[in-house]
Design a protein around this motif. Structure first.
Motif, PDB file in Angstrom:
ATOM      1  N   ILE A 108      44.062  50.126 -22.886  1.00 59.38           N
ATOM      2  CA  ILE A 108      43.116  49.360 -23.691  1.00 59.38           C
ATOM      3  C   ILE A 108      42.400  48.607 -23.005  1.00 59.38           C
ATOM      4  CG2 ILE A 108      42.952  47.941 -25.872  1.00 59.38           C
ATOM      5  CD1 ILE A 108      45.844  48.967 -26.702  1.00 59.38           C
ATOM      6  N   TRP A 109      40.828  49.032 -22.920  1.00 64.43           N
ATOM      7  CA  TRP A 109      39.933  48.455 -22.069  1.00 64.43           C
ATOM      8  C   TRP A 109      39.110  47.469 -23.068  1.00 64.43           C
ATOM      9  CZ3 TRP A 109      38.992  49.449 -16.904  1.00 64.43           C
ATOM     10  CH2 TRP A 109      40.079  50.517 -16.214  1.00 64.43           C
ATOM     11  N   SER A 110      38.968  46.240 -22.469  1.00 67.09           N
ATOM     12  CA  SER A 110      38.268  45.324 -23.266  1.00 67.09           C
ATOM     13  C   SER A 110      37.051  44.686 -22.773  1.00 67.09           C
ATOM     14  CB  SER A 110      39.222  44.154 -23.694  1.00 67.09           C
ATOM     15  OG  SER A 110      40.382  44.812 -24.536  1.00 67.09           O
ATOM     16  N   GLY A 111      36.198  44.149 -23.780  1.00 62.77           N
ATOM     17  CA  GLY A 111      34.817  43.566 -23.137  1.00 62.77           C
ATOM     18  C   GLY A 111      34.179  42.944 -24.145  1.00 62.77           C
ATOM     19  N   GLY A 112      33.252  42.081 -23.703  1.00 62.23           N
ATOM     20  CA  GLY A 112      32.387  41.038 -24.809  1.00 62.23           C
ATOM     21  C   GLY A 112      31.061  41.237 -24.335  1.00 62.23           C
ATOM     22  N   ILE A 113      30.174  41.162 -25.395  1.00 62.50           N
ATOM     23  CA  ILE A 113      28.625  40.924 -25.087  1.00 62.50           C
ATOM     24  C   ILE A 113      27.932  39.949 -26.004  1.00 62.50           C
ATOM     25  CG2 ILE A 113      28.224  43.017 -26.678  1.00 62.50           C
ATOM     26  CD1 ILE A 113      25.986  43.900 -24.584  1.00 62.50           C
ATOM     27  N   ASN A 114      27.206  39.342 -25.462  1.00 55.57           N
ATOM     28  CA  ASN A 114      26.265  38.198 -26.248  1.00 55.57           C
ATOM     29  C   ASN A 114      25.237  39.065 -26.892  1.00 55.57           C
ATOM     30  OD1 ASN A 114      24.373  36.155 -27.129  1.00 55.57           O
ATOM     31  ND2 ASN A 114      26.003  34.736 -25.977  1.00 55.57           N
ATOM     32  N   SER A 115      24.999  38.921 -28.221  1.00 55.42           N
ATOM     33  CA  SER A 115      24.110  39.656 -28.926  1.00 55.42           C
ATOM     34  C   SER A 115      22.641  39.215 -28.378  1.00 55.42           C
ATOM     35  CB  SER A 115      24.101  39.176 -30.292  1.00 55.42           C
ATOM     36  OG  SER A 115      24.144  37.836 -30.685  1.00 55.42           O
ATOM     37  N   ASN A 116      22.576  38.012 -27.843  1.00 47.71           N
ATOM     38  CA  ASN A 116      21.233  37.832 -27.389  1.00 47.71           C
ATOM     39  C   ASN A 116      20.792  38.782 -26.033  1.00 47.71           C
ATOM     40  OD1 ASN A 116      20.124  35.605 -28.972  1.00 47.71           O
ATOM     41  ND2 ASN A 116      21.225  34.159 -27.501  1.00 47.71           N
ATOM     42  N   THR A 117      21.792  39.381 -25.444  1.00 45.16           N
ATOM     43  CA  THR A 117      21.796  40.360 -24.366  1.00 45.16           C
ATOM     44  C   THR A 117      20.717  41.525 -24.724  1.00 45.16           C
ATOM     45  OG1 THR A 117      23.889  39.949 -23.587  1.00 45.16           O
ATOM     46  CG2 THR A 117      22.770  41.779 -22.533  1.00 45.16           C
ATOM     47  N   PHE A 118      20.810  41.891 -26.171  1.00 43.79           N
ATOM     48  CA  PHE A 118      20.171  43.226 -26.549  1.00 43.79           C
ATOM     49  C   PHE A 118      18.535  42.637 -26.568  1.00 43.79           C
ATOM     50  CE2 PHE A 118      24.114  43.861 -28.416  1.00 43.79           C
ATOM     51  CZ  PHE A 118      24.456  45.383 -27.937  1.00 43.79           C
ATOM     52  N   PRO A 119      17.793  43.771 -26.044  1.00 44.59           N
ATOM     53  CA  PRO A 119      16.315  43.342 -25.987  1.00 44.59           C
ATOM     54  C   PRO A 119      15.459  43.535 -27.246  1.00 44.59           C
ATOM     55  CG  PRO A 119      16.596  45.421 -24.872  1.00 44.59           C
ATOM     56  CD  PRO A 119      17.971  44.852 -25.325  1.00 44.59           C
ATOM     57  N   GLU A 120      15.968  44.439 -28.222  1.00 43.43           N
ATOM     58  CA  GLU A 120      15.294  44.632 -29.241  1.00 43.43           C
ATOM     59  C   GLU A 120      16.344  45.181 -30.638  1.00 43.43           C
ATOM     60  OE1 GLU A 120      14.808  49.414 -27.508  1.00 43.43           O
ATOM     61  OE2 GLU A 120      13.433  47.555 -26.937  1.00 43.43           O
ATOM     62  N   GLU A 121      16.038  45.096 -31.667  1.00 41.44           N
ATOM     63  CA  GLU A 121      16.658  45.641 -32.794  1.00 41.44           C
ATOM     64  C   GLU A 121      16.762  47.123 -32.837  1.00 41.44           C
ATOM     65  OE1 GLU A 121      16.155  43.558 -36.441  1.00 41.44           O
ATOM     66  OE2 GLU A 121      14.318  42.846 -35.840  1.00 41.44           O
ATOM     67  N   GLY A 122      17.729  47.629 -33.519  1.00 42.22           N
ATOM     68  CA  GLY A 122      17.790  49.281 -33.698  1.00 42.22           C
ATOM     69  C   GLY A 122      19.198  49.719 -33.869  1.00 42.22           C
ATOM     70  N   ASN A 123      19.270  50.879 -33.824  1.00 46.99           N
ATOM     71  CA  ASN A 123      20.644  51.762 -33.886  1.00 46.99           C
ATOM     72  C   ASN A 123      20.789  52.204 -32.599  1.00 46.99           C
ATOM     73  OD1 ASN A 123      21.581  51.956 -36.597  1.00 46.99           O
ATOM     74  ND2 ASN A 123      19.746  52.913 -37.210  1.00 46.99           N
ATOM     75  N   TRP A 124      21.918  51.402 -31.861  1.00 46.97           N
ATOM     76  CA  TRP A 124      22.104  51.611 -30.662  1.00 46.97           C
ATOM     77  C   TRP A 124      23.443  52.515 -30.667  1.00 46.97           C
ATOM     78  CZ3 TRP A 124      20.167  49.158 -26.191  1.00 46.97           C
ATOM     79  CH2 TRP A 124      18.878  48.199 -26.311  1.00 46.97           C
ATOM     80  N   ASP A 125      23.701  53.224 -29.379  1.00 49.87           N
ATOM     81  CA  ASP A 125      24.938  54.039 -29.162  1.00 49.87           C
ATOM     82  C   ASP A 125      25.466  53.134 -28.117  1.00 49.87           C
ATOM     83  OD1 ASP A 125      24.213  55.928 -31.038  1.00 49.87           O
ATOM     84  OD2 ASP A 125      23.466  57.146 -29.453  1.00 49.87           O
ATOM     85  N   PHE A 126      26.966  53.088 -28.391  1.00 45.09           N
ATOM     86  CA  PHE A 126      28.005  52.625 -27.296  1.00 45.09           C
ATOM     87  C   PHE A 126      28.581  53.665 -26.614  1.00 45.09           C
ATOM     88  CE2 PHE A 126      32.507  50.432 -26.948  1.00 45.09           C
ATOM     89  CZ  PHE A 126      31.914  49.870 -25.573  1.00 45.09           C
ATOM     90  N   ASN A 127      28.458  53.601 -25.385  1.00 39.27           N
ATOM     91  CA  ASN A 127      28.967  54.892 -24.567  1.00 39.27           C
ATOM     92  C   ASN A 127      29.948  54.412 -23.500  1.00 39.27           C
ATOM     93  OD1 ASN A 127      26.290  56.824 -24.656  1.00 39.27           O
ATOM     94  ND2 ASN A 127      25.578  54.629 -24.596  1.00 39.27           N
ATOM     95  N   ILE A 128      31.025  55.188 -23.671  1.00 37.47           N
ATOM     96  CA  ILE A 128      32.151  54.861 -22.676  1.00 37.47           C
ATOM     97  C   ILE A 128      32.169  56.115 -21.339  1.00 37.47           C
ATOM     98  CG2 ILE A 128      34.602  54.740 -22.641  1.00 37.47           C
ATOM     99  CD1 ILE A 128      33.428  52.619 -23.735  1.00 37.47           C
ATOM    100  N   GLU A 129      32.273  55.875 -20.330  1.00 34.70           N
ATOM    101  CA  GLU A 129      32.513  56.856 -19.287  1.00 34.70           C
ATOM    102  C   GLU A 129      33.613  56.477 -18.725  1.00 34.70           C
ATOM    103  OE1 GLU A 129      27.972  58.254 -18.806  1.00 34.70           O
ATOM    104  OE2 GLU A 129      28.889  57.127 -17.122  1.00 34.70           O
ATOM    105  N   VAL A 130      34.504  57.576 -18.133  1.00 34.91           N
ATOM    106  CA  VAL A 130      35.760  57.548 -17.234  1.00 34.91           C
ATOM    107  C   VAL A 130      35.522  58.268 -16.067  1.00 34.91           C
ATOM    108  CG1 VAL A 130      38.068  57.652 -17.404  1.00 34.91           C
ATOM    109  CG2 VAL A 130      36.945  57.355 -19.640  1.00 34.91           C
ATOM    110  N   TYR A 131      35.473  57.567 -14.828  1.00 31.60           N
ATOM    111  CA  TYR A 131      35.636  58.338 -13.682  1.00 31.60           C
ATOM    112  C   TYR A 131      36.935  58.105 -12.814  1.00 31.60           C
ATOM    113  CZ  TYR A 131      30.648  57.514 -14.241  1.00 31.60           C
ATOM    114  OH  TYR A 131      29.334  57.563 -14.932  1.00 31.60           O
ATOM    115  N   ILE A 132      37.143  59.299 -11.993  1.00 30.94           N
ATOM    116  CA  ILE A 132      38.275  58.972 -10.928  1.00 30.94           C
ATOM    117  C   ILE A 132      37.530  58.397  -9.568  1.00 30.94           C
ATOM    118  CG2 ILE A 132      39.412  60.669 -11.970  1.00 30.94           C
ATOM    119  CD1 ILE A 132      38.429  62.860  -9.936  1.00 30.94           C
ATOM    120  N   PRO A 133      38.589  57.897  -8.629  1.00 28.62           N
ATOM    121  CA  PRO A 133      38.018  57.022  -7.503  1.00 28.62           C
ATOM    122  C   PRO A 133      36.954  57.836  -6.729  1.00 28.62           C
ATOM    123  CG  PRO A 133      40.477  56.991  -7.588  1.00 28.62           C
ATOM    124  CD  PRO A 133      39.990  57.996  -8.825  1.00 28.62           C
ATOM    125  N   ASP A 134      36.757  59.103  -6.771  1.00 25.44           N
ATOM    126  CA  ASP A 134      35.724  59.566  -6.041  1.00 25.44           C
ATOM    127  C   ASP A 134      34.262  59.595  -6.796  1.00 25.44           C
ATOM    128  OD1 ASP A 134      36.245  61.615  -7.776  1.00 25.44           O
ATOM    129  OD2 ASP A 134      36.281  63.275  -6.269  1.00 25.44           O
TER     130      ASP A 134
END
Length: 407
Positions: A108-134
């Motif tokens: 269970i991977w967790s993180g936080g973001i401050n809403s001031n980080t977003f440069p503009e309003e709109g409908n954003w997508d939240f993307n998750i990517e998983v990599y192996i060590p290489d």
């Protein structure tokens, strides 16, 4: 020639072994999977733009990869050509800010973001990517439509239907309460920054008594209903404050308080006591007789033994005190009908004499310890032959533990 065949056989065997090894490795790789578990993930779908506020995200992965496989997970938001990265962790470290993982290596991977980080309003997508060590991407997933926009807090303009210093008498009739709420973020086109409304009853000696409602119409006046169950668990008092709190989807709220409300809570009443005049007990100690005692219970704050009602217990006392039930089980015919039942099962071994008497008393108690009137009765038991019992007893077969040490 034979030597050549032997060499060719060795080469062929080596090729087969290598091919088998490769297929095994491929199979092992194919058997390892990663998948988002949406039900365990926490992904806020609304972020308030232009405000110093942290939003926490948790992404649950179902995977048979081991911690030693050292998967790397990245998270980022996209809107057109704009990208906002968010660090995400599975290390069990929390600093009460952007880093808030609770348990290490549980996928269970967790993180936080401050809403001031977003440069503009709109409908954003939240993307998750998983990599192996290489650095090979083995899985990706997108949570779509994270709404990032400015927000205005709701405003409660007025409350009609109840006013300062009103009295709500015990058993009062259902009242309609109108709450006027305005929110510039709601509009007729269908966007609904849907407010929840909480009614908190305060000055109640820390007894939890909060009601929550959802505003269905984003533009109209909100109507809620209150009835006499509102006083369940609350002692009669002249100094209750009713606080109405409207909270929008971003957690911003407004409140309005109605002061010095008198709430009355009176004692329950019990009536219509029913029990057999005589219980005919078979002489044969292998036979058991079943019977019941019932009583009607009424409380102006509600007579049913449920969370919203005011009855705490209905007690019958003989040589011990037992709870009468209104649960529809056994000899109690209907659940929550206000008729409380005490069932008994016994045989002749409980009575050394041919005739025995057992007085009893019944009392109901509500949630603020108001006590009802008392009803008394006297159970008379007579030992009779089996045929006598069959003629004069019309009972059901029911095995229930009772104060008379039943089977």
């Amino acid at each position: 020639m034979n030597k050549l065949k032997y060499i060719l056989l060795i080469v062929y065997t080596a090729v087969l072994l290598n091919s088998f090894s490769c297929s095994e490795n491929t199979l092992e790789s194919e058997d390892k999977t990663v998948k988002i578990i949406e039900d365990l993930s926490v992904v806020p779908s609304k972020v308030q733009f232009g405000k110093d506020r942290v939003y926490h995200y948790k992404v649950a992965l179902g995977s048979n990869y081991l911690p030693s496989d050292s998967l790397r997970v990245t998270a980022f938001f996209t809107n057109g050509t704009s990208t906002v990265n968010m660090e995400i962790y599975d290390d069990g470290i929390s600093d009460d800010s952007l880093r808030n993982d609770l348990a290490a290596s549980n996928n269970i991977w967790s993180g936080g973001i401050n809403s001031n980080t977003f440069p503009e309003e709109g409908n954003w997508d939240f993307n998750i990517e998983v990599y192996i060590p290489d650095s090979t991407l083995i899985y990706d997933y997108v949570f779509q439509n994270i709404l990032v926009n400015e927000n205005s807090a709701p405003v409660i303009n007025y409350v009609n239907g109840i006013a300062d210093e009103d009295t709500l008498f015990s058993g009062f009739s259902t009242k309609n309460i109108a709450i006027s709420i305005t929110d510039p973020d709601n509009d007729a086109s269908g966007f609904n920054d849907n407010q929840t409304l909480k009614l908190e009853i305060r000055n109640r000696d820390n007894i939890p008594k909060d009601m929550e409602y959802v505003r269905e119409d984003p533009l109209g006046t909100m109507i809620i209903k209150i009835d006499s169950t509102l006083a369940s668990g609350l002692a009669t008092n002249d100094n209750y404050n009713f606080t109405f709190i409207a909270t929008d989807s971003y957690g911003e709220s407004d409140s309005l308080e109605i002061k010095s409300i008198r709430l009355e809570n009176t004692a329950p009443i019990i009536y219509n006591l029913i029990y057999p005049d005589t219980v005919f007990v078979p002489i044969d100690s292998t036979l058991f007789i079943d019977f019941k005692v019932t009583v009607n219970v009424n409380d102006q704050q509600g007579n049913l033994m449920t969370e919203d009602q005011d009855i705490d217990s209905v007690n019958i006392t003989t040589n011990s005190t037992r709870l009468m039930m209104d649960d529809g089980e056994g000899l109690d015919e209907n659940e929550n009908d206000g008729i409380y039942t005490m069932p008994y099962t016994m045989n002749s071994s409980f009575f050394p004499d041919t005739v025995a008497e057992l007085p009893f008393v019944i009392e109901a108690v509500d949630k603020v310890r108001n006590r009802s009137n008392l009803l008394n009765g006297n159970l008379v038991f007579k030992k009779v032959s089996k045929s006598k019992t069959n003629r004069e007893s019309n009972v059901q077969t029911f095995n229930y533990s009772n104060p008379f040490n039943s089977k």
